[in-house]
Write a protein that holds these residues in place. Structure first.
Motif, PDB file in Angstrom:
ATOM      1  N   ARG A   2       0.829  -1.210   0.000  1.00  0.00           N
ATOM      2  CA  ARG A   2       0.000   0.000   0.000  1.00  0.00           C
ATOM      3  C   ARG A   2       0.864   1.261   0.000  1.00  0.00           C
ATOM      4  NH1 ARG A   2      -2.735  -0.516   4.951  1.00  0.00           N
ATOM      5  NH2 ARG A   2      -4.277  -1.827   3.902  1.00  0.00           N
TER       6      ARG A   2
ATOM      7  N   ARG B 249      -5.115  -0.254  -5.683  1.00  0.00           N
ATOM      8  CA  ARG B 249      -5.372   0.876  -4.782  1.00  0.00           C
ATOM      9  C   ARG B 249      -6.872   1.057  -4.543  1.00  0.00           C
ATOM     10  NH1 ARG B 249      -1.763   4.201  -3.049  1.00  0.00           N
ATOM     11  NH2 ARG B 249      -0.294   3.828  -4.755  1.00  0.00           N
TER      12      ARG B 249
ATOM     13  N   ASP C 128      -8.158  -1.942  -2.377  1.00  0.00           N
ATOM     14  CA  ASP C 128      -7.744  -1.798  -0.981  1.00  0.00           C
ATOM     15  C   ASP C 128      -8.507  -0.678  -0.296  1.00  0.00           C
ATOM     16  OD1 ASP C 128      -6.080  -2.303   1.322  1.00  0.00           O
ATOM     17  OD2 ASP C 128      -4.939  -0.510   0.788  1.00  0.00           O
TER      18      ASP C 128
END
Length: 442
Positions: A8, A33, A36
């Motif tokens: 991340r 991205r 998540d």
């Protein structure tokens, strides 16, 4: 497996490392991205609803104890419960998508690993030994083995199909001698503890070391059935796989365990047969015993503190090299490039032995530092003495050595003009007085 928080925070460098391996980050990670972010939002919303639910429960209890009407708050609690169940389900689905995405991502190679696409881009680190000069044309091992009556590939094919071998007489004795010699050197001189693990493992073990899910087609899966169902041709799937290498059971010995720091490094060695489907290897190395469905190997496995894994990697590689040096087999050490480094490895040295009968170097050992990649998948930790928090160990392994390839290297390097093969001095104590392999009727 890579750490979620690391990916991340370092998504761009991770994608760059994957491209250096020849992988497409968009295929492996997708829109990581966004995925998540949606996962984190679902978890945050669920936690907020749980906090509100707990608050309402306390208020409902207070109202009931005081004899007041709590109907409205109870209705809100029921509504929250439904929303919370939906959010928990969404968060679980997104969490599984993230987990599956990370499970398919290879380890990140070290900065010192050369960027390249294939074995042609590997770097020679060193060479050792003098290549023997022959006053005759050296022959490959398959001709030598057949001529001496110690290697029978035709009967092996009758028994099991292609890519199997039968060793006969002195050939079988030589294989057994090599196994004993390697184990003795690693345990008595190098300080490894010998392990004899199962030759079948479950799926969790193969996931832990990185063979599953990506390399399922390269493995042999077993099925269980009782006599009646087998007679009907009906089989029940069982969670057993034949091991592709002793790395799998030996590394997983400590799966889901926290090791005492004082025990590190742990050094284990194991002899096992190895079984590989060799998917995609059609037409490759069809002569001799270079690429087999079943072969013998002595494996070296280490569990180390993160700050010591580089030194342990070098030591493990030297332990494997010492087998070749004791047998006086010329070899070279290669640093694998990004495109040739295995899925789980951060850095790998290959040892390649010289084969005069084929006039080429051939890999006989891969020695890898996996850093925390396998330990994170298998949940293998240690507790530093100065910390209250456990950390993932670093795992390492290497062949010490591939026995069949050492066997054939001896045949090709120690062959004589009359077709016989001398026994290396280091193996004489294991060969029952035999100093030379000559043709004998079997």
């Amino acid at each position: 497996m890579l750490d979620l928080a690391f990916v991340r925070a370092n998504l761009a460098p991770v994608e760059q490392k994957l491209r250096a391996r020849g992988a497409d980050p968009a295929v492996l990670l997708g829109d990581f991205r966004s995925l998540d972010q949606r996962r984190r939002e679902a978890i945050t919303q669920a936690e907020a609803l749980k906090a509100r639910r707990n608050e309402l429960s306390q208020q409902v209890g207070a109202l009931k104890r005081s004899g007041q009407d709590a109907t409205a708050l109870m209705d809100e609690t029921r509504t929250l419960k439904e929303r919370l169940e939906n959010l928990d389900h969404t968060a679980a689905e997104l969490d599984e998508q993230v987990r599956l995405s990370l499970a398919s991502v290879p380890n990140l190679t070290r900065d010192e690993v050369p960027v390249g696409a294939s074995e042609e881009d590997n770097a020679v680190v060193k060479t050792w030994g003098e290549k023997r000069s022959f006053d005759f044309q050296p022959r490959p091992h398959w001709e030598l083995g057949e001529g001496l009556g110690i290697l029978d590939l035709e009967r092996a094919a009758k028994l099991s199909g292609a890519r199997f071998a039968v060793y006969m007489g002195a050939g079988a004795r030589l294989e057994r001698a090599l196994i004993s010699f390697m184990l003795d050197l690693h345990t008595q001189k190098h300080g490894y503890t010998e392990v004899l693990p199962p030759f079948m493992v479950n799926s969790r073990s193969l996931f832990g070391t990185g063979q599953l899910p990506k390399f399922a087609e390269d493995l042999f899966r077993c099925s269980d059935a009782d006599a009646e169902t087998a007679a009907r041709g009906e089989f029940k799937d069982a969670d057993h796989w034949l091991i592709p290498t002793a790395e799998v059971p030996v590394t997983n010995l400590y799966r889901d365990e926290t090791l005492e720091e004082a025990r590190l490094p742990i050094k284990l060695t194991a002899y096992t047969p190895c079984f590989r489907a060799e998917a995609g290897a059609a037409g490759k190395d069809t002569r001799g015993i270079i690429r087999q469905h079943q072969f013998q190997k002595v494996e070296l496995v280490k569990f180390a503190r993160p700050e010591e894994s580089d030194a342990e990697h070098e030591a493990l590689t030297r332990d494997a090299e010492e087998i070749l040096e004791a047998l006086n087999l010329p070899y070279r050490r290669m640093l694998l490039c990004t495109g040739d480094t295995g899925f789980s490895a951060a850095k790998t040295f290959d040892l390649e032995v010289w084969l005069p009968g084929q006039q080429l170097y051939r890999e006989i050992s891969s020695c890898s530092n996996f850093e925390a990649f396998q330990a994170r998948r298998a949940n293998i930790r240690f507790k530093p003495a100065a910390s209250k928090k456990s950390e993932f160990v670093h795992t390492l392994n290497g062949s010490g050595l591939a026995v069949g390839r050492t066997w054939l290297a001896i045949l090709e390097n120690y062959q004589q003009a009359d077709g016989s093969v001398l026994i290396p001095d280091a193996l004489l104590p294991y060969m029952g007085g035999m100093t030379r392999i000559e043709r004998r009727a079997v």
